[in-house]
Write a protein that holds these residues in place. Sequence first.
Motif, PDB file in Angstrom:
ATOM      1  N   ILE A 168      34.543  82.986  63.605  1.00 18.13           N
ATOM      2  CA  ILE A 168      33.321  83.717  63.957  1.00 18.13           C
ATOM      3  C   ILE A 168      32.155  83.180  63.124  1.00 18.13           C
ATOM      4  O   ILE A 168      31.054  82.940  63.644  1.00 18.13           O
ATOM      5  N   LYS A 169      32.385  82.945  61.842  1.00 18.21           N
ATOM      6  CA  LYS A 169      31.318  82.414  60.983  1.00 18.21           C
ATOM      7  C   LYS A 169      30.940  80.990  61.372  1.00 18.21           C
ATOM      8  O   LYS A 169      29.760  80.617  61.307  1.00 18.21           O
ATOM      9  N   LEU A 170      31.932  80.189  61.774  1.00 21.18           N
ATOM     10  CA  LEU A 170      31.620  78.832  62.237  1.00 21.18           C
ATOM     11  C   LEU A 170      30.708  78.887  63.454  1.00 21.18           C
ATOM     12  O   LEU A 170      29.769  78.090  63.575  1.00 21.18           O
ATOM     13  N   ARG A 171      30.974  79.829  64.349  1.00 24.48           N
ATOM     14  CA  ARG A 171      30.103  79.997  65.521  1.00 24.48           C
ATOM     15  C   ARG A 171      28.653  80.218  65.090  1.00 24.48           C
ATOM     16  O   ARG A 171      27.724  79.617  65.646  1.00 24.48           O
ATOM     17  N   TYR A 172      28.452  81.060  64.093  1.00 21.29           N
ATOM     18  CA  TYR A 172      27.085  81.353  63.634  1.00 21.29           C
ATOM     19  C   TYR A 172      26.458  80.153  62.933  1.00 21.29           C
ATOM     20  O   TYR A 172      25.260  79.908  63.053  1.00 21.29           O
ATOM     21  N   THR A 173      27.274  79.381  62.213  1.00 19.14           N
ATOM     22  CA  THR A 173      26.763  78.159  61.585  1.00 19.14           C
ATOM     23  C   THR A 173      26.217  77.196  62.634  1.00 19.14           C
ATOM     24  O   THR A 173      25.223  76.494  62.406  1.00 19.14           O
ATOM     25  N   LEU A 174      26.843  77.191  63.806  1.00 20.35           N
ATOM     26  CA  LEU A 174      26.461  76.249  64.860  1.00 20.35           C
ATOM     27  C   LEU A 174      25.324  76.764  65.752  1.00 20.35           C
ATOM     28  O   LEU A 174      24.935  76.081  66.703  1.00 20.35           O
ATOM     29  N   LEU A 175      24.780  77.947  65.483  1.00 22.18           N
ATOM     30  CA  LEU A 175      23.766  78.518  66.375  1.00 22.18           C
ATOM     31  C   LEU A 175      22.554  77.609  66.611  1.00 22.18           C
ATOM     32  O   LEU A 175      22.072  77.517  67.749  1.00 22.18           O
ATOM     33  N   PRO A 176      22.004  76.918  65.599  1.00 18.30           N
ATOM     34  CA  PRO A 176      20.878  76.017  65.901  1.00 18.30           C
ATOM     35  C   PRO A 176      21.264  74.900  66.879  1.00 18.30           C
ATOM     36  O   PRO A 176      20.466  74.519  67.742  1.00 18.30           O
ATOM     37  N   TYR A 177      22.481  74.402  66.753  1.00 18.03           N
ATOM     38  CA  TYR A 177      22.984  73.384  67.686  1.00 18.03           C
ATOM     39  C   TYR A 177      23.160  73.992  69.076  1.00 18.03           C
ATOM     40  O   TYR A 177      22.756  73.408  70.097  1.00 18.03           O
ATOM     41  N   ILE A 178      23.748  75.196  69.132  1.00 22.86           N
ATOM     42  CA  ILE A 178      24.018  75.845  70.415  1.00 22.86           C
ATOM     43  C   ILE A 178      22.719  76.212  71.121  1.00 22.86           C
ATOM     44  O   ILE A 178      22.564  75.987  72.333  1.00 22.86           O
ATOM     45  N   TYR A 179      21.761  76.756  70.380  1.00 20.36           N
ATOM     46  CA  TYR A 179      20.498  77.182  71.008  1.00 20.36           C
ATOM     47  C   TYR A 179      19.684  75.981  71.482  1.00 20.36           C
ATOM     48  O   TYR A 179      19.056  76.022  72.552  1.00 20.36           O
ATOM     49  N   SER A 180      19.715  74.899  70.729  1.00 21.84           N
ATOM     50  CA  SER A 180      19.035  73.673  71.165  1.00 21.84           C
ATOM     51  C   SER A 180      19.725  73.076  72.385  1.00 21.84           C
ATOM     52  O   SER A 180      19.072  72.527  73.282  1.00 21.84           O
ATOM     53  N   THR A 181      21.058  73.201  72.434  1.00 23.11           N
ATOM     54  CA  THR A 181      21.789  72.767  73.624  1.00 23.11           C
ATOM     55  C   THR A 181      21.403  73.623  74.820  1.00 23.11           C
ATOM     56  O   THR A 181      21.251  73.125  75.944  1.00 23.11           O
ATOM     57  N   SER A 182      21.202  74.922  74.582  1.00 17.90           N
ATOM     58  CA  SER A 182      20.759  75.817  75.650  1.00 17.90           C
ATOM     59  C   SER A 182      19.429  75.341  76.237  1.00 17.90           C
ATOM     60  O   SER A 182      19.221  75.364  77.454  1.00 17.90           O
TER      61      SER A 182
END
Length: 812
Positions: free
Chosen positions: A570-584
């Motif tokens: 779950i914490k890894l998911r949050y660490t990746l949020l800038p990557y995920i949101y930019s991918t969005s």
Amino acid sequence: MNFNKIKFKALIIAVVIISGNINAQTYQKTDSGLKFSNDNMNVEVKFYGENTIRIIKYPLGKSFEKNSLSVIKQEQKIKFSVSEKTNIISLKTNDLNIFINAKNGEITYKSSSGKELLKEKENDFKPFNDAGNPTYSVTQSFQLEKDEPIYGLGILQNGKMSQRNTDVKMIQNNTWDFVPFFQSIKGYGIYWDNTSPTQFTDTLEKTSFSSEVGEGVDYYFIYGKNADGVVAGMRDLTGNVPMLPLWTYGFWQSKERYKSQDEIVGVVKKYRDLKVPLDGIIQDWQYWGNNYQWNAMDFISPDFPDGKKMVQDIHDMNAHLSVSIWSSFGPMTNQYREMDKKGMLFNFQTWPQSGLESWPPDMNYPSGVRVYDAYNPEARDIYWRYLNKGIFSLGIDSWWMDSTEPDHLNQQPGDLDTKTHLGSFRKVRNAYPLVAVGGVYDNQRKTTSEKRVFILTRSAFAGQQRYGSNTWSGDVNSSWEMLRNQVPAGLNFSLTGNPNFNSDIGGFFAGVYRRNGGAKNLSFQELYVRWLQYGAFTPMMRSHGTDVPREIYQFGNKGDVVYDVIEKFIKLRYTLLPYIYSTSWDVTKNNSSFMRALSMDFPSDKKTWDINNEYLFGKSILVAPVLNAQYTPEKVIKTDENEGWNNANNKKEDALSNVDFTQNKSVKVYLPSGADWFDFWTNEKHKGGQEIQKSVSLQSMPLYIKAGSIVPLGPDVQYATEKKWDNLTLAIYPGADADFVLYEDEFDNYNYEKGSYTEIPIQWNEKSKTLTLDARKGKYKGMIEKRNFNLNLPNGQKKIVSYSGKKVSVKF
């Protein structure tokens, strides 16, 4: 008189006449294509873009008029040349050569270089009586190359990546969502624009769509040159993807079901007390009280005494609430009464069938629940009016639109004759989720732009990506086989142009584990953790199911292996949020995809063509989830929806002992050729084009980063917007040139559509070993003016750079 001479002259005249007919122009050119008729049908060719062609064929003497529910683009005037020779009509654009046999209407598509892409075979129109309306059943066949993989068709629970040799009846149901579209490794796609039940059949001889109802054949050929291009072409036809709120990419907790206001608020509080990140909580059905008040869209159950306070309590803990809404209404609801008077309710059986909450349903007490006619725009408006008044006005953040197929139980012979606003239910059957979800999206957009629409839904159709929705794979069971099926199901769905997919982490029906320790059952723990690790790399990370509660504290306490690994991912998911949101943003702006079949990025590596257990998440992270039991026996569990609800047959199993989840195991991972790969955990570098053995325990899964990648990593947070991104880490993976665009906006409104957002283009130059942060583009209210970036290389080199919006370069 010489009879033979007369015969010879007649023969010459006949040849001249026939020759004249061959050389005469048989087609009529139009602004957007051409049309012609032969002995038995009319054929129309219409351009919807230079590389997107619509083909319509219908019986001679008939007319063809259709308003597509999925396609929102209009035909286009484009430059093309046309000629005819010996009954072959040739159309040419910059990239395509199209050859039409004027006699039989069959079409061959070739690239500009002459490479054959696809060839039509026969089509067919069979007279059909559709609820009293004389029409046709229609079929179109194609000839594919023997070894040509194809992808798409929707969310299919068949475990296959390539859909060659698939034979499936496409009619929406709980766990199979159908989109009559496929794309080929050769860079083209076919969208069969028909909303009735359709048989898709692929054999070595032919590939065909055959639909129960249609005035004619109607399909689109999209030449995108590669998978991204085909996806872009499909979205150009059927609608682009809006941005979802940042918080929706955080972790979601749910179950079937929280039974009181105190319980659901308590779950959020428990997560906050444990300091485990959480952004979304979901209230499943029955907050309205009972089945006769089914989907009343109001907190009228005595167990939910103050809906407004419940929403406020959740918001005060910086979490968001989604609530379950359905496509049907109970007879004691206001919606039912109003729609019934206007003939807006269907009469076939749907769920729940009984007014009593018992299983199996007690049909001595029928529920009277009926599905509403979402094809009717007035009915969609009525639906929203009650939804807005009853619960959106309380501050609800998003919608869980369940049963959008919709549930159609014990189908009777006349059910598909049911009249809808757009004709028989048969005619428009598969588009129900599109219009149901679209009604909520469109109406919320009209109501406010301050809160982005987010809809979690159980079914989908072509074009649904335009409605701010994420489709989950339905009420799947808790088994390893089902977990394995989710990977290709999500990838094939993404390849239809729908980028937002998720599944119930742990599987919905966990009945086999219910009487065997639930979340303390070691077999279930192993399955749940592996499913959660996979779920961390899907567009929505959502824990949900029945029989066994899934909250992290059900699995033990901090310090326990299973608890710790759940928290870690779950914490890894949050660490990746800038990557995920930019991918969005890349999905919205550039028509990219979150979940990328390996063949999308490595089409020249034939080994990737049918890999169904790995994928890229975004364009940099290779995900190889562990999809087989390694520590506990793997049970083969097969259930349908009814069996899943019936837990009476669950047998007690012998308790397991001596299971050590920290023990290392080994899995095989294929690394595609055309790139080098860095182990996410160790930074060890591997050459592509090989299968490697990776050592894992329950606490880890194989993750690799493509050489030539920049991955932004965010802060340690309890919810998505807790901390500003003013001190991000940029993990740089050298070995090739790299570029990435860091995207930021106000995170939960539609101001980005008016240009309120920023992009920071970032490049890595492999030759000079230089990272460049280009000048920031754009602005928005509350944007970060000055920040630091922490630059990390796999070899341990680190640098810190200050950035205030102007171009800056750092050399290593």
